[in-house]
Design a protein around this motif. Sequence first.
Motif, PDB file in Angstrom:
ATOM      1  N   SER A  51      13.715  17.608  10.180  1.00 17.14           N
ATOM      2  CA  SER A  51      14.797  18.356   9.537  1.00 17.14           C
ATOM      3  C   SER A  51      14.383  19.794   9.270  1.00 17.14           C
ATOM      4  CB  SER A  51      15.202  17.693   8.215  1.00 17.14           C
ATOM      5  OG  SER A  51      15.843  16.475   8.463  1.00 17.14           O
ATOM      6  N   ARG A  52      13.166  19.962   8.793  1.00 10.44           N
ATOM      7  CA  ARG A  52      12.659  21.311   8.505  1.00 10.44           C
ATOM      8  C   ARG A  52      12.584  22.129   9.795  1.00 10.44           C
ATOM      9  NH1 ARG A  52       8.444  19.713   6.322  1.00 10.44           N
ATOM     10  NH2 ARG A  52       9.386  19.397   4.301  1.00 10.44           N
ATOM     11  N   GLU A  53      12.068  21.525  10.864  1.00  9.71           N
ATOM     12  CA  GLU A  53      11.958  22.228  12.146  1.00  9.71           C
ATOM     13  C   GLU A  53      13.342  22.609  12.678  1.00  9.71           C
ATOM     14  OE1 GLU A  53       9.748  19.568  14.630  1.00  9.71           O
ATOM     15  OE2 GLU A  53       7.903  19.841  13.459  1.00  9.71           O
ATOM     16  N   ARG A  54      14.299  21.706  12.546  1.00  8.45           N
ATOM     17  CA  ARG A  54      15.659  21.990  13.038  1.00  8.45           C
ATOM     18  C   ARG A  54      16.273  23.136  12.248  1.00  8.45           C
ATOM     19  NH1 ARG A  54      18.736  21.004  16.894  1.00  8.45           N
ATOM     20  NH2 ARG A  54      20.898  20.387  16.676  1.00  8.45           N
ATOM     21  N   TYR A  55      16.076  23.126  10.945  1.00  8.59           N
ATOM     22  CA  TYR A  55      16.575  24.208  10.096  1.00  8.59           C
ATOM     23  C   TYR A  55      15.957  25.539  10.504  1.00  8.59           C
ATOM     24  CZ  TYR A  55      17.113  27.148   5.962  1.00  8.59           C
ATOM     25  OH  TYR A  55      17.386  28.184   5.122  1.00  8.59           O
ATOM     26  N   GLU A  56      14.648  25.555  10.651  1.00 10.15           N
ATOM     27  CA  GLU A  56      13.948  26.798  10.979  1.00 10.15           C
ATOM     28  C   GLU A  56      14.284  27.291  12.385  1.00 10.15           C
ATOM     29  OE1 GLU A  56       9.914  25.692  10.165  1.00 10.15           O
ATOM     30  OE2 GLU A  56      10.167  25.954   8.007  1.00 10.15           O
ATOM     31  N   PHE A  59      19.303  26.888  11.985  1.00 14.51           N
ATOM     32  CA  PHE A  59      20.355  26.436  11.098  1.00 14.51           C
ATOM     33  C   PHE A  59      20.189  26.988   9.692  1.00 14.51           C
ATOM     34  CE2 PHE A  59      20.852  23.510  14.561  1.00 14.51           C
ATOM     35  CZ  PHE A  59      22.233  23.442  14.681  1.00 14.51           C
ATOM     36  N   THR A  60      19.682  28.199   9.612  1.00 14.42           N
ATOM     37  CA  THR A  60      19.612  28.858   8.309  1.00 14.42           C
ATOM     38  C   THR A  60      21.010  29.318   7.927  1.00 14.42           C
ATOM     39  OG1 THR A  60      19.211  31.034   9.275  1.00 14.42           O
ATOM     40  CG2 THR A  60      17.258  29.699   8.794  1.00 14.42           C
ATOM     41  N   GLU A  61      21.208  29.584   6.650  1.00 18.04           N
ATOM     42  CA  GLU A  61      22.512  30.047   6.199  1.00 18.04           C
ATOM     43  C   GLU A  61      22.892  31.346   6.910  1.00 18.04           C
ATOM     44  OE1 GLU A  61      20.005  29.225   4.158  1.00 18.04           O
ATOM     45  OE2 GLU A  61      20.762  27.558   2.958  1.00 18.04           O
ATOM     46  N   LYS A  62      21.940  32.247   7.046  1.00 20.23           N
ATOM     47  CA  LYS A  62      22.211  33.531   7.701  1.00 20.23           C
ATOM     48  C   LYS A  62      22.664  33.310   9.144  1.00 20.23           C
ATOM     49  CE  LYS A  62      20.140  37.912   8.995  1.00 20.23           C
ATOM     50  NZ  LYS A  62      18.957  38.705   9.153  1.00 20.23           N
ATOM     51  N   ARG A  63      21.992  32.445   9.860  1.00 21.64           N
ATOM     52  CA  ARG A  63      22.337  32.200  11.263  1.00 21.64           C
ATOM     53  C   ARG A  63      23.717  31.563  11.379  1.00 21.64           C
ATOM     54  NH1 ARG A  63      23.441  33.814  15.595  1.00 21.64           N
ATOM     55  NH2 ARG A  63      23.269  32.453  17.361  1.00 21.64           N
TER      56      ARG A  63
END
Length: 78
Positions: A51-56, A59-63
Motif C-alpha cells: 500500500s505504501r509503495e502504491r501510494y508513493e 497516488f498522493t493527494e497532490k497527484r
Amino acid sequence: IISTDQGAIGDVVRNGENGFIVDPGSAKAIAEKLSEIVSDGELLRRMSNASRERYEAGFTEKRMVEKMADCFNELIAS
C-alpha cells in the motif's frame, strides 16, 4: 485496506496484494478479511508495504488533484 469496489477504489486497491475488495453490504466479508489480516502478521506487513509503495508511486493527494485538473482541462479544450 478492506473496501468495496466503489468509485475509483479499484485503481488503488489490488485485491490480495495491497488490500481486499469485498462485496458491497457484506459485513461478514469485511469481518473475515479483517480477522485474516489481524491474525497473519506477515500478510499485514506485506500488504502495508504494498500500500505504501502504491501510494508513493503516484497516488498522493497532490497527484490525484493534478489528474483531476488534467481531466477538466481536456473537457474544456474539447
